[in-house]
Design an enzyme around this catalytic site. Structure first.
Site, PDB file in Angstrom:
ATOM      1  N   TYR A  44       0.440  -1.313  -0.036  1.00  0.00           N
ATOM      2  CA  TYR A  44      -0.178  -0.135  -0.235  1.00  0.00           C
ATOM      3  C   TYR A  44       1.145   1.097  -0.027  1.00  0.00           C
ATOM      4  CZ  TYR A  44       0.727  -1.443   5.087  1.00  0.00           C
ATOM      5  OH  TYR A  44       1.196  -1.892   6.176  1.00  0.00           O
ATOM      6  N   GLY A  47       0.934   3.622  -3.390  1.00  0.00           N
ATOM      7  CA  GLY A  47       0.276   4.664  -3.282  1.00  0.00           C
ATOM      8  C   GLY A  47      -0.022   6.354  -2.322  1.00  0.00           C
ATOM      9  N   HIS A  48       0.456   5.060  -1.394  1.00  0.00           N
ATOM     10  CA  HIS A  48       0.644   6.358   0.048  1.00  0.00           C
ATOM     11  C   HIS A  48       0.925   6.670   0.849  1.00  0.00           C
ATOM     12  CE1 HIS A  48      -2.429   6.303   3.699  1.00  0.00           C
ATOM     13  NE2 HIS A  48      -3.144   6.096   3.057  1.00  0.00           N
ATOM     14  N   PHE A  49       1.211   7.444   0.636  1.00  0.00           N
ATOM     15  CA  PHE A  49       1.623   8.406  -0.402  1.00  0.00           C
ATOM     16  C   PHE A  49       2.528   8.799  -1.728  1.00  0.00           C
ATOM     17  CE2 PHE A  49      -1.630  10.118   3.097  1.00  0.00           C
ATOM     18  CZ  PHE A  49      -2.260   9.691   1.798  1.00  0.00           C
ATOM     19  N   VAL A  54       3.101   7.031   4.020  1.00  0.00           N
ATOM     20  CA  VAL A  54       1.429   6.491   6.111  1.00  0.00           C
ATOM     21  C   VAL A  54       0.965   5.215   5.810  1.00  0.00           C
ATOM     22  CG1 VAL A  54      -0.385   7.543   7.039  1.00  0.00           C
ATOM     23  CG2 VAL A  54       1.815   9.672   5.921  1.00  0.00           C
TER      24      VAL A  54
END
Length: 141
Positions: A44, A47-49, A54
């Site tokens: 994850y 894309g986060h972020f 985070v």
């Protein structure tokens, strides 16, 4: 203490969605304390972020739910079953979780009747609360 191999004998989750690395304390049906070592390799974080990794809050909640599942599915009458989310209440995000953090996942079952229950869940990084919530669950086939 349960290692990841023992955890996978209790809950059906598998990488990359197995979010508990070990269980340090376990009182079946009552309470469990687990750990998740957060690394930059988590899928994850792509894309986060971008540029500011985070851990998504919903992923932390899922790690807490998996810890709760281990607590309940460790009871003999629930072996081989699946624990499903029934709801979340009083969710508070208090601290960001980033790569390098170690999440301590503490879940206490505060109500249990039949195949339904409620757990008080808190995720810590060191001595700081990252997330707290009341989680409801249902145990199914």
């Amino acid at each position: 203490m349960l290692n990841v191999d023992e955890i996978q004998k209790i809950i059906p989750h598998r990488p990359p969605f197995l979010l508990v690395d070990r269980i340090d304390k376990l009182e079946p049906g009552i309470r469990g304390v687990g750990r998740k070592c957060v690394t930059m390799d988590e899928p994850y974080f792509v894309g986060h972020f971008p540029g500011k990794a985070v851990m998504p809050g919903v992923i932390i909640l899922e790690a807490l739910a998996q810890t709760g599942a281990i607590v309940m599915l460790s009871l003999e009458q629930y072996k081989g079953k699946i624990l499903y989310f029934g709801g979340m209440d009083k969710v508070k995000f208090r601290r960001q979780v980033v790569p390098g953090d170690v999440l301590t996942l503490d879940v206490e079952i505060i109500k249990h009747k039949g195949n339904f229950g409620v757990g008080s869940a808190v995720a810590y990084v060191e001595d700081q609360v990252a997330v707290e919530a009341i989680l409801t669950f249902a145990i199914g086939e």
